[in-house]
Design a protein around this motif. Structure first.
Motif, PDB file in Angstrom:
ATOM      1  N   LEU A  55     -16.605  22.559  20.917  1.00  0.00           N
ATOM      2  CA  LEU A  55     -15.972  21.223  20.626  1.00  0.00           C
ATOM      3  C   LEU A  55     -16.346  20.750  19.380  1.00  0.00           C
ATOM      4  N   GLY A  56     -16.970  21.591  18.374  1.00  0.00           N
ATOM      5  CA  GLY A  56     -17.128  21.116  17.257  1.00  0.00           C
ATOM      6  C   GLY A  56     -15.890  21.552  16.279  1.00  0.00           C
ATOM      7  N   ASP A  57     -14.717  21.840  16.749  1.00  0.00           N
ATOM      8  CA  ASP A  57     -13.458  22.116  16.269  1.00  0.00           C
ATOM      9  C   ASP A  57     -12.607  21.117  16.818  1.00  0.00           C
ATOM     10  N   PRO A  58     -11.774  20.601  15.902  1.00  0.00           N
ATOM     11  CA  PRO A  58     -11.007  19.393  16.139  1.00  0.00           C
ATOM     12  C   PRO A  58      -9.658  19.995  17.047  1.00  0.00           C
ATOM     13  N   THR A  59      -9.335  20.926  16.616  1.00  0.00           N
ATOM     14  CA  THR A  59      -8.238  21.761  17.342  1.00  0.00           C
ATOM     15  C   THR A  59      -8.475  22.020  18.760  1.00  0.00           C
TER      16      THR A  59
ATOM     17  N   MET B  63     -13.753  11.313  11.409  1.00  0.00           N
ATOM     18  CA  MET B  63     -14.016  11.567  12.851  1.00  0.00           C
ATOM     19  C   MET B  63     -15.331  12.220  13.204  1.00  0.00           C
ATOM     20  N   ILE B  64     -16.300  11.053  13.178  1.00  0.00           N
ATOM     21  CA  ILE B  64     -17.654  11.537  13.497  1.00  0.00           C
ATOM     22  C   ILE B  64     -18.165  12.201  14.581  1.00  0.00           C
ATOM     23  N   GLU B  65     -17.054  12.440  15.466  1.00  0.00           N
ATOM     24  CA  GLU B  65     -17.137  13.330  16.794  1.00  0.00           C
ATOM     25  C   GLU B  65     -17.313  14.822  16.294  1.00  0.00           C
ATOM     26  N   ASN B  66     -16.520  15.253  15.427  1.00  0.00           N
ATOM     27  CA  ASN B  66     -16.574  16.429  14.609  1.00  0.00           C
ATOM     28  C   ASN B  66     -17.978  16.955  14.066  1.00  0.00           C
ATOM     29  N   GLU B  67     -18.697  15.858  13.374  1.00  0.00           N
ATOM     30  CA  GLU B  67     -20.085  16.231  12.747  1.00  0.00           C
ATOM     31  C   GLU B  67     -20.958  16.149  13.782  1.00  0.00           C
ATOM     32  N   ILE B  68     -20.923  15.508  15.065  1.00  0.00           N
ATOM     33  CA  ILE B  68     -21.701  15.428  16.111  1.00  0.00           C
ATOM     34  C   ILE B  68     -21.745  16.731  16.695  1.00  0.00           C
ATOM     35  N   PHE B  69     -20.669  17.047  17.193  1.00  0.00           N
ATOM     36  CA  PHE B  69     -20.713  18.462  17.767  1.00  0.00           C
ATOM     37  C   PHE B  69     -20.989  19.717  17.004  1.00  0.00           C
ATOM     38  N   ARG B  70     -20.527  19.555  15.778  1.00  0.00           N
ATOM     39  CA  ARG B  70     -20.765  20.730  14.889  1.00  0.00           C
ATOM     40  C   ARG B  70     -22.394  20.748  14.682  1.00  0.00           C
TER      41      ARG B  70
ATOM     42  N   VAL C 264     -27.819  17.285   7.865  1.00  0.00           N
ATOM     43  CA  VAL C 264     -26.603  17.255   8.784  1.00  0.00           C
ATOM     44  C   VAL C 264     -26.768  16.507  10.095  1.00  0.00           C
ATOM     45  N   LEU C 265     -27.995  16.585  10.743  1.00  0.00           N
ATOM     46  CA  LEU C 265     -28.324  15.541  11.605  1.00  0.00           C
ATOM     47  C   LEU C 265     -27.910  14.040  11.365  1.00  0.00           C
ATOM     48  N   ARG C 266     -28.581  13.734  10.394  1.00  0.00           N
ATOM     49  CA  ARG C 266     -28.432  12.497   9.760  1.00  0.00           C
ATOM     50  C   ARG C 266     -26.758  12.181   9.606  1.00  0.00           C
TER      51      ARG C 266
ATOM     52  N   PRO D 172     -30.049   6.748  18.210  1.00  0.00           N
ATOM     53  CA  PRO D 172     -29.164   6.416  19.583  1.00  0.00           C
ATOM     54  C   PRO D 172     -27.676   6.375  19.216  1.00  0.00           C
ATOM     55  N   GLN D 173     -27.126   6.123  18.029  1.00  0.00           N
ATOM     56  CA  GLN D 173     -25.855   5.942  17.909  1.00  0.00           C
ATOM     57  C   GLN D 173     -25.174   7.345  18.145  1.00  0.00           C
ATOM     58  N   GLY D 174     -25.695   8.312  17.950  1.00  0.00           N
ATOM     59  CA  GLY D 174     -25.021   9.868  18.105  1.00  0.00           C
ATOM     60  C   GLY D 174     -25.005   9.927  19.687  1.00  0.00           C
ATOM     61  N   LEU D 175     -25.889   9.846  20.282  1.00  0.00           N
ATOM     62  CA  LEU D 175     -26.116   9.963  21.729  1.00  0.00           C
ATOM     63  C   LEU D 175     -25.020   8.970  22.379  1.00  0.00           C
ATOM     64  N   ALA D 176     -24.750   7.731  21.908  1.00  0.00           N
ATOM     65  CA  ALA D 176     -24.102   6.891  22.615  1.00  0.00           C
ATOM     66  C   ALA D 176     -22.463   7.393  22.553  1.00  0.00           C
ATOM     67  N   LEU D 177     -22.330   8.050  21.075  1.00  0.00           N
ATOM     68  CA  LEU D 177     -20.910   8.537  20.878  1.00  0.00           C
ATOM     69  C   LEU D 177     -20.704   9.531  21.626  1.00  0.00           C
ATOM     70  N   ILE D 178     -21.417  10.655  22.115  1.00  0.00           N
ATOM     71  CA  ILE D 178     -21.420  11.664  23.111  1.00  0.00           C
ATOM     72  C   ILE D 178     -21.120  11.060  24.243  1.00  0.00           C
ATOM     73  N   ALA D 179     -21.709  10.113  24.732  1.00  0.00           N
ATOM     74  CA  ALA D 179     -21.577   9.472  26.201  1.00  0.00           C
ATOM     75  C   ALA D 179     -20.238   8.792  26.201  1.00  0.00           C
ATOM     76  N   ARG D 180     -19.972   8.109  25.235  1.00  0.00           N
ATOM     77  CA  ARG D 180     -18.415   7.546  25.212  1.00  0.00           C
ATOM     78  C   ARG D 180     -17.388   8.669  25.149  1.00  0.00           C
ATOM     79  N   TRP D 181     -17.427   9.868  24.366  1.00  0.00           N
ATOM     80  CA  TRP D 181     -16.574  10.873  24.561  1.00  0.00           C
ATOM     81  C   TRP D 181     -16.618  11.370  26.013  1.00  0.00           C
ATOM     82  N   LEU D 182     -17.704  11.570  26.473  1.00  0.00           N
ATOM     83  CA  LEU D 182     -17.778  12.220  27.731  1.00  0.00           C
ATOM     84  C   LEU D 182     -17.169  11.227  28.761  1.00  0.00           C
ATOM     85  N   ALA D 183     -17.366   9.925  28.725  1.00  0.00           N
ATOM     86  CA  ALA D 183     -16.933   8.976  29.561  1.00  0.00           C
ATOM     87  C   ALA D 183     -15.178   9.093  29.742  1.00  0.00           C
ATOM     88  N   LYS D 184     -14.554   9.598  28.696  1.00  0.00           N
ATOM     89  CA  LYS D 184     -13.303   9.658  28.708  1.00  0.00           C
ATOM     90  C   LYS D 184     -12.659  10.772  29.770  1.00  0.00           C
TER      91      LYS D 184
END
Lengths: 104, 104
Positions: A10-14, B1-8, B49-51, B71-83
């Motif tokens: 999931l770390g890759d946007p593509t 796109m913060i999701e990218n940094e979170i998952f990576r 990287v985690l920061r 908690p922000q990072g975790l909340a963003l994952i929860a939001r992504w997952l909710a989709k």
DNA sequence: AATTAACATAAGTCCATACTTATGCGATTG
DNA sequence: CAATCGCATAAGTATGGACTTATGTTAATT
């Protein structure tokens, strides 16, 4: 450690784009390429990564291979996330949404 | 796109270990290294990287820097997952746990 | 049976990234 | 104020990963 493959996938946007497309409905690898400017081998390799992460699963249909979201990967993320529920702020909207939807 | 940094960020096992340690309680960078066989610069880079992924936040305390789960990072994952909640099997244990805990 | 279509795999290239050693910097300590 | 401590940053290296261009494989089509 499957979590590693899930998060890396999931770390890759593509790959997230591919996953989103499949979440809207299963389709084959060629259909996935539509409007994506990605080569056939690249798509195949991305699907392989998503498959190994249990985020996607395939279903052979003649010479087509239909792909669809595999709930296993999502469930594993949910499980991982649940370990840190102590840190979720109670008022996060996404969580409320999750609760509401699971209620039905 | 913060999701990218979170998952990576979570795609690296060392960083997940660091995150887990912090989830058990905030501590400074040196304390995090205990029992981890990791150099000081490597730890500092992982924390950076985690920061940037909003998974961890720092709090200067004299010459120490205390880190804790953000908690922000975790909340963003929860939001992504909710989709993709349409794909969660209803019987997944982790989700039941989540529901139960949020109910209180 | 030969061709074509859908997909996978192999091998090579290039860039990202996780590490290293070295050094800088601000805050405490003696 | 000099030394030390906690941590960040710089720069170099080596491995991994996302792409490319072939080529292989299996199934439908003619």
């Amino acid at each position: 450690m499957i979590e590693n493959e899930i998060f890396r996938a999931l770390g890759d946007p593509t790959r997230r784009t591919i996953f989103e497309k499949l979440a809207a409905g299963g389709m084959n690898a060629s259909a996935l390429r539509d409007g994506m400017e990605i080569s056939q081998p690249a798509m195949s390799q991305h699907l392989s990564v998503l498959r190994n992460a249990r985020l996607v699963r395939e279903e052979r249909q003649g010479r087509f291979v239909n792909y669809e979201v595999d709930p296993q990967g999502l469930a594993l993320i949910a499980r991982w996330l649940a370990k840190y529920r102590a840190y979720w702020p109670a008022r996060i909207d996404a969580l409320k949404i999750m609760l509401k939807d699971m209620d039905q």
